[in-house]
Enzyme design. Structure first.
Site, mmCIF file in Angstrom:
data_model
loop_
_atom_site.group_PDB
_atom_site.id
_atom_site.type_symbol
_atom_site.label_atom_id
_atom_site.label_comp_id
_atom_site.label_asym_id
_atom_site.label_seq_id
_atom_site.Cartn_x
_atom_site.Cartn_y
_atom_site.Cartn_z
ATOM 1 N N LYS A 213 10.939 -10.203 -8.062
ATOM 2 C CA LYS A 213 12.044 -9.445 -8.666
ATOM 3 C C LYS A 213 13.354 -10.225 -8.583
ATOM 4 C CE LYS A 213 12.268 -5.030 -7.746
ATOM 5 N NZ LYS A 213 12.541 -3.751 -7.046
ATOM 6 N N GLU A 360 2.713 0.498 4.611
ATOM 7 C CA GLU A 360 4.107 0.134 4.365
ATOM 8 C C GLU A 360 4.936 1.364 4.015
ATOM 9 O OE1 GLU A 360 5.213 -4.000 2.756
ATOM 10 O OE2 GLU A 360 5.592 -2.680 1.042
ATOM 11 N N HIS A 391 -23.568 -2.498 7.656
ATOM 12 C CA HIS A 391 -24.166 -3.541 8.483
ATOM 13 C C HIS A 391 -23.122 -4.275 9.310
ATOM 14 C CE1 HIS A 391 -28.181 -3.133 6.665
ATOM 15 N NE2 HIS A 391 -27.497 -2.782 5.584
ATOM 16 N N LYS A 516 10.953 -11.802 9.088
ATOM 17 C CA LYS A 516 11.387 -12.762 8.063
ATOM 18 C C LYS A 516 12.705 -13.418 8.454
ATOM 19 C CE LYS A 516 11.226 -11.209 3.808
ATOM 20 N NZ LYS A 516 11.282 -10.255 2.669
#
Length: 551
Positions: A213, A360, A391, A516
């Site tokens: 964006k 989120e 399995h 971040k």
């Protein structure tokens, strides 16, 4: 959306009293034995009222609920003003309070049924038309690369919602794909991801979609720059970038500086959250793979579920029912996870997609009023396609010490009825068997009868299944674009309802940010020869133990 603590609601307290008093009586074996009509009472069918015909059956009879408990759960939803919050979302009110934004993924698939007033909503149809024209030009061969060859490979470069949604949908709708158009998706900043993908590409016939964006997302732009460098190693002339790169972004200056033509920039808006963005220009890779007509059917399928969610009473409203059941499991039985178990290989990325969609959205501990919650919010989402999961992890679901609610889903009809549908019949037999085994288990008496008197006590005990493990089953006719759209919207709205009840903001993602920020600080210091400063002792020393490459 009040942001009130859910535990303060009268109906929440009543549900807690019921759980404390009656939990021992809520035994699925007994409930089914006492009421032959339990399935008909505790199931609901969705029939789309617009667009392509879609029918979805939700069987929730194997949940640890009774009709009185369900009514209390619906009372809780009403006390939390879920319907009011829903209407505010659809009208464009800024329900994302921390960022002062509307939440309007529903506007991306609105076919003039909802009146929505928000800047940019009127431009949606223009962007869709742009996507249609571009995708059709590539698929038809009209769009040519720098040497005049047609495109046979697309590489979507994005992360989070710019990756997970397109990956899941293109995998799920592979039967509708253009088989001679290869699609790859690059998300990880690890150079291995882009390097291995580029090994599969012909620079003369590859189209790169850069999905960011802001056009500043570190992982995406780093990968895009590496892809551009690789491309220019062959094409030489930067002018050729415009024929092989397009952007899904709102940052015109950064896009054009990269070398992408403004005419090949596809817009979306800040009221589109990343995890809800596949309906927007972020879905360009989907339109390229399955064709725009099928992409529109995906939108119409979701829109029809939006209509159902907006107009159907809570007691028959599939997103509301699933949300209520999840709250009961999560907040009263203490279940910490939800397993998504599609018995359709095409849906093998469904759980991955809703890991982001749910975790989120509802992985929050602060209400919209700023209070710390005193109850569990969003569950851990995980899963795998059946029968693979049987399995690997089903052992723990059946006989482990944790309660793990599960959503099973399956199509009645396969796209690949090979061997006279033998494969599909075996698949469905397992789909029907697993919820039954989880619900009813196997008693010690049944095990002894099966094994005989000479069986060891250890063997007998190990073969007992306690049962009473809750699950839902979702069935639909066949996985097609409209059905997938409806399924995705169903889970989106379920997540929304739960967030409203818990009083949290389901539409920001502040938890993504701190790591971040720290990573950027450390990255700047890794380029220096001195110590990594301002961090804990392990972070300060690990880079040097690992001998970080400064070249």
């Amino acid at each position: 959306m009040t942001g009130s603590l859910a535990s303060n609601y009268a109906s929440w307290k009543q549900l807690q009293e019921i759980y404390d008093k009656d939990r021992a009586k809520i035994v699925l074996r007994d409930l089914f034995a006492a009421d032959p009509q339990r399935f008909s009472k505790l199931s609901a069918t969705y029939n789309s009222q617009s667009g392509p015909g879609v029918q979805i059956l939700l069987d929730y009879s194997k949940h640890l609920v009774t009709e009185p408990i369900l009514q209390k759960l619906f009372n809780l939803l009403r006390e939390a003003k879920v319907e009011d919050a829903r209407d505010k979302m659809f009208s464009g009110e800024h329900i994302n309070t921390s960022e002062d934004r509307a939440v309007l993924h529903v506007a991306l698939r609105n076919f003039n049924d909802f009146s929505i007033k928000e800047e940019g909503v009127d431009e949606v149809s223009k962007v869709l038309q742009h996507m249609k024209e571009f995708s059709e030009s590539v698929r038809s061969g009209q769009w040519k690369g720098y040497t005049g060859k047609t495109i046979n490979t697309i590489v979507n470069i994005g992360i989070g919602g710019s990756d997970l949604g397109p990956v899941m949908v293109t995998e799920a709708l592979k039967p509708f794909s253009k088989r001679d158009l290869n699609a790859h998706f690059v998300s990880n900043i690890d150079g291995t991801h882009i390097a291995e993908t580029l090994r599969l590409c012909d620079p003369e016939r590859t189209l790169f979609i850069v999905a960011s964006k802001t056009f500043t997302t570190q992982e995406t732009i780093t990968n895009a720059e590496s892809a551009r460098d690789w491309f220019l190693g062959f094409a030489k002339d930067k002018a050729h970038v415009a024929k092989h790169f397009v952007a899904l972004s709102t940052n015109t200056s950064a896009v054009t500086a990269f070398g992408i033509s403004e005419a090949n920039m596809f817009q979306f808006w800040d009221w589109v959250g990343g995890r809800y963005s596949l309906w927007s220009a972020i879905g360009l890779s989907i339109a390229l793979v399955i064709g725009f007509d099928n992409f529109e059917k995906l939108l119409r399928g979701a829109h029809a579920m939006d209509q159902h969610f907006k107009t159907t009473p809570l007691e028959k409203n599939l997103p509301a029912i699933m949300a209520a059941l999840g709250i009961w499991c999560n907040d009263f039985y203490g279940a910490q996870t939800l397993a998504l178990l599609p018995y359709d290989q095409y849906l093998h990325k469904f759980a991955d997609y809703f890991q982001q969609g749910d975790m989120e959205s509802n992985g929050k501990f602060i209400t919209k009023n700023g209070d710390r919650v005193n109850y569990q919010t969003g569950p851990i989402i995980w899963g795998a396609s059946g029968t693979n999961g049987q399995h690997s992890f089903y052992q723990l679901i059946h006989q482990g010490t944790k309660i793990i609610p599960a959503d099973f889903m399956a199509p009645a009809t396969s796209h690949n009825p090979i061997a006279n549908s033998k494969h599909h019949r075996i698949l469905l037999s397992n789909f029907f068997a697993q919820p039954e085994a989880l619900a009813f288990g196997k008693t010690e008496e049944e095990v002894r009868k099966e094994l005989g008197q000479n069986a060891s006590e250890a063997l007998v005990k190990s073969k007992v299944f306690e049962g009473n493990r809750p699950s839902s089953s979702l069935m639909f006719d066949k996985l097609d674009p409209a059905t997938l759209g409806a399924l995705i919207a169903l889970y989106e709205h379920k997540i929304f309802v739960q967030g409203v009840v818990w009083g949290i903001n389901s539409f920001d993602q502040m938890g993504v940010e701190l790591g971040k920020v720290l990573a950027k600080q450390i990255l700047a210091q890794l380029d220096k020869s001195d110590d990594v400063k301002g961090h804990d002792s392990s972070v300060r020393h690990l880079p040097f133990i690992l001998q970080v490459d400064h070249c």
